[in-house]
Design a protein around this motif. Sequence first.
Motif, PDB file in Angstrom:
ATOM      1  N   SER A  16      54.256 -20.576  26.623  1.00 55.45           N
ATOM      2  CA  SER A  16      53.932 -22.689  26.768  1.00 55.45           C
ATOM      3  C   SER A  16      52.737 -22.359  28.030  1.00 55.45           C
ATOM      4  N   VAL A  17      53.161 -21.710  28.846  1.00 54.36           N
ATOM      5  CA  VAL A  17      51.559 -22.138  30.064  1.00 54.36           C
ATOM      6  C   VAL A  17      50.702 -21.446  29.884  1.00 54.36           C
ATOM      7  N   LEU A  25      49.473 -25.137  27.589  1.00 57.91           N
ATOM      8  CA  LEU A  25      49.766 -26.207  28.179  1.00 57.91           C
ATOM      9  C   LEU A  25      47.923 -25.637  29.428  1.00 57.91           C
ATOM     10  N   SER A  26      48.295 -24.357  29.878  1.00 58.83           N
ATOM     11  CA  SER A  26      46.896 -24.164  30.809  1.00 58.83           C
ATOM     12  C   SER A  26      45.902 -24.809  29.774  1.00 58.83           C
ATOM     13  N   ALA A  76      45.187 -26.234  27.338  1.00 58.40           N
ATOM     14  CA  ALA A  76      45.246 -27.320  26.633  1.00 58.40           C
ATOM     15  C   ALA A  76      44.826 -28.624  27.384  1.00 58.40           C
ATOM     16  N   THR A  77      44.987 -28.095  28.978  1.00 53.35           N
ATOM     17  CA  THR A  77      44.819 -29.943  29.589  1.00 53.35           C
ATOM     18  C   THR A  77      43.728 -29.127  30.366  1.00 53.35           C
ATOM     19  N   TYR A  98      46.163 -24.322  19.531  1.00 51.68           N
ATOM     20  CA  TYR A  98      47.155 -24.889  20.720  1.00 51.68           C
ATOM     21  C   TYR A  98      48.966 -25.518  19.693  1.00 51.68           C
ATOM     22  N   THR A 131      52.446 -24.116  19.587  1.00 54.63           N
ATOM     23  CA  THR A 131      53.242 -24.874  20.072  1.00 54.63           C
ATOM     24  C   THR A 131      54.563 -24.853  19.540  1.00 54.63           C
TER      25      THR A 131
END
Length: 249
Positions: free
Chosen positions: A114-115, A118-119, A121-122, A234, A238
């Motif tokens: 998850s991290v 998130l890292s 993708a953002t 991604y 997910t």
Amino acid sequence: MTALADALATPGVVWLILTISLAGIVRGFTGFGTALIFVPVAGRFLPPQDVIVLITLTGVASTAALLPRAWRQAERRDVGLLALAALLTVPLGVLTMQATDPATVRWVVAAIASVTVLSVATGYRYHGQIAALGLLAIGAVAGFIGGMTGLTGPVVIIFYLASLRAAATVRANTILFLAALDVVIFGNLLISGLTTAPIIWLAVLLAIPYFVTTLIGQYLFRPTYEMLYRRIAYGVVTLAVISGLPLFD
């Protein structure tokens, strides 16, 4: 052929085949993602050591498909530094996995995956130059996490794929390093007596669709569509993480 029959009788074998096939496509056009997709799902059906054996052995299939191009484009000195550090930390990761409850390992897998998503993708990734010490640190952490969970790529994805090197070169370096890490992890599991004949046979069976779909993914790879490929990756990761949560057992 009892071991082969046992492999075919593995719980969730159909889901494992479908998942590794999808992971192969993603790996082919991005150079990463196999473990992030496969490990959370496989953890629903198998203990951590079996999941790690499967993900490392099937990695041989992707290596066979991707190695020729990657070998020509890679910076082999960088790959050597990454692999050297990982060689020293993989045994510690394997020991940690053995001493940890399987459900806890699955939560760790979900958290790391998850991290990672998130890292990247953002956009919260390291974008500076990475010197020799940085490569050694990345390799060491990747080795420990890989030995404990089978997730060999997250640290490389966050800190290395985002570096200032050319995208094709970094992709090639990552492919070579993950291939070397697979060999090191499997060797440690073998020495520790954590492999079984049915799981090895299952890895051979999974390697067939994985090899084919990796070639398909590599064929689909076009540098101009890299962002589209990443967004697809991604989304797939997910979905795999959510489906693999112990909460939904």
